[in-house]
Design a protein around this motif. Structure first.
Motif, PDB file in Angstrom:
ATOM      1  N   ARG A  22       0.846  -1.186   0.000  1.00 32.52           N
ATOM      2  CA  ARG A  22       0.000   0.000   0.000  1.00 32.52           C
ATOM      3  C   ARG A  22       0.886   1.242   0.000  1.00 32.52           C
TER       4      ARG A  22
ATOM      5  N   GLY B 180      -2.814  -4.948   0.238  1.00 33.35           N
ATOM      6  CA  GLY B 180      -2.417  -4.198  -0.941  1.00 33.35           C
ATOM      7  C   GLY B 180      -3.611  -3.722  -1.744  1.00 33.35           C
ATOM      8  N   ILE B 181      -3.410  -3.616  -3.066  1.00 33.78           N
ATOM      9  CA  ILE B 181      -4.446  -3.138  -3.968  1.00 33.78           C
ATOM     10  C   ILE B 181      -4.816  -4.244  -4.947  1.00 33.78           C
TER      11      ILE B 181
ATOM     12  N   VAL C 196      -9.007  -1.773  -2.037  1.00 31.40           N
ATOM     13  CA  VAL C 196      -7.855  -1.458  -1.208  1.00 31.40           C
ATOM     14  C   VAL C 196      -8.013  -2.129   0.147  1.00 31.40           C
TER      15      VAL C 196
ATOM     16  N   GLN D  33      -1.093   7.387   0.738  1.00 32.44           N
ATOM     17  CA  GLN D  33      -1.797   8.366  -0.088  1.00 32.44           C
ATOM     18  C   GLN D  33      -1.041   9.691  -0.144  1.00 32.44           C
TER      19      GLN D  33
ATOM     20  N   LYS E 225      -5.508  -4.246   3.544  1.00 29.11           N
ATOM     21  CA  LYS E 225      -4.207  -4.268   4.211  1.00 29.11           C
ATOM     22  C   LYS E 225      -3.162  -4.991   3.372  1.00 29.11           C
TER      23      LYS E 225
END
Length: 250
Positions: free
Chosen positions: A198, A234-235, A230, A201, A232
């Motif tokens: 992650r 990852g994406i 999204v 942002q 913990k």
């Protein structure tokens, strides 16, 4: 490394004692021998690199090197993702990129580190002394050609970043960033739809020239529209076709 700020980098003890044959064998089975900087070298040149290489690991959120310190080492990323950034005179941080497997970090032509690098997830790199890299160039001009290509690619990424910053709409900018991030992990498996890290942002916002709030709203919109998920771990990329359409809509 002489700087106390670089103590988070751990050099594997057995690598320093490894024989030349063992090091070359490690290089032979490396997934990156045909990707990034190493892909531009012959097998003989890779063997020369392997003879001087040491493996280093960096834990998440730890520093590999700092801007302004003396450039003593050169690195090639084997695994993981690193945040690259510079500090302005007023102390403001500017994220200038993200290093992925195959990337060459720092230039043997520079006496001082031009930027800083922190690990975003567990990172493994090949570590070389800068003076060894300079000796490679003096011994074989083909090393210089490989470095020239690496510099050209870095300039190309810089031009792409300038174009990206010039876009006004948030969604295409974030979509292009996400697709580039996925590509950094998909080279091992072209069918992968998961980025197992992650990226903060704040880093995305800094890199794209946006506010954190705008990045947050854009990612939330993508998640709400089932384009990404999204978590913990990852994406997850759920709808690549839609994401590509958004990226091309600027």
């Amino acid at each position: 490394m002489t700087s106390s700020r670089q103590t988070s980098v751990r050099i594997q003890k057995d690598s320093a004692k490894a024989s030349f044959a063992e090091k070359v064998r490690v290089c032979d089975y490396c997934e990156l021998r045909n990707r990034g900087f190493c892909s531009r070298l012959t097998d003989a040149q890779k063997a020369i690199l392997a003879d001087t290489a040491r493996l280093v690991t960096v834990e998440p959120n730890k520093a590999l090197f700092r801007q302004g310190d003396e450039t003593e080492n050169i690195y090639i990323v084997r695994n993981g993702l690193l945040r690259l950034y510079q500090r302005h005179l007023n102390g403001r941080r500017q994220v200038i990129g993200f290093a992925k497997p195959g990337d060459l970090l720092l230039s043997p032509l520079s006496e001082r580190n031009e930027y800083s690098a922190d690990a975003l997830d567990p990172v493994c790199l090949c570590h070389f002394r800068r003076q060894d890299f300079i000796a490679f160039f003096q011994r074989d001009p083909a090393f210089s050609a490989a470095l020239a290509i690496a510099i050209h690619e870095e300039l190309t990424r810089a031009r792409q970043q300038i174009a990206l910053l010039g876009q006004k709409r948030a969604e295409p900018k974030v979509a292009q960033f996400l697709l580039a991030l996925l590509e950094s992990y998909a080279w091992r498996n072209v069918e992968t739809t998961l980025v197992p890290v992650r990226v903060p942002q704040a880093d995305i916002a800094d890199f794209l020239g946006m506010t954190v709030e705008t990045v947050n709203r854009t990612l939330a919109r993508f998640a709400r529209d089932a384009i990404i998920s999204v978590a913990k771990r990852g994406i997850d990329f759920l709808d690549l076709r839609r994401l590509k359409q958004i990226a091309e809509s600027y």
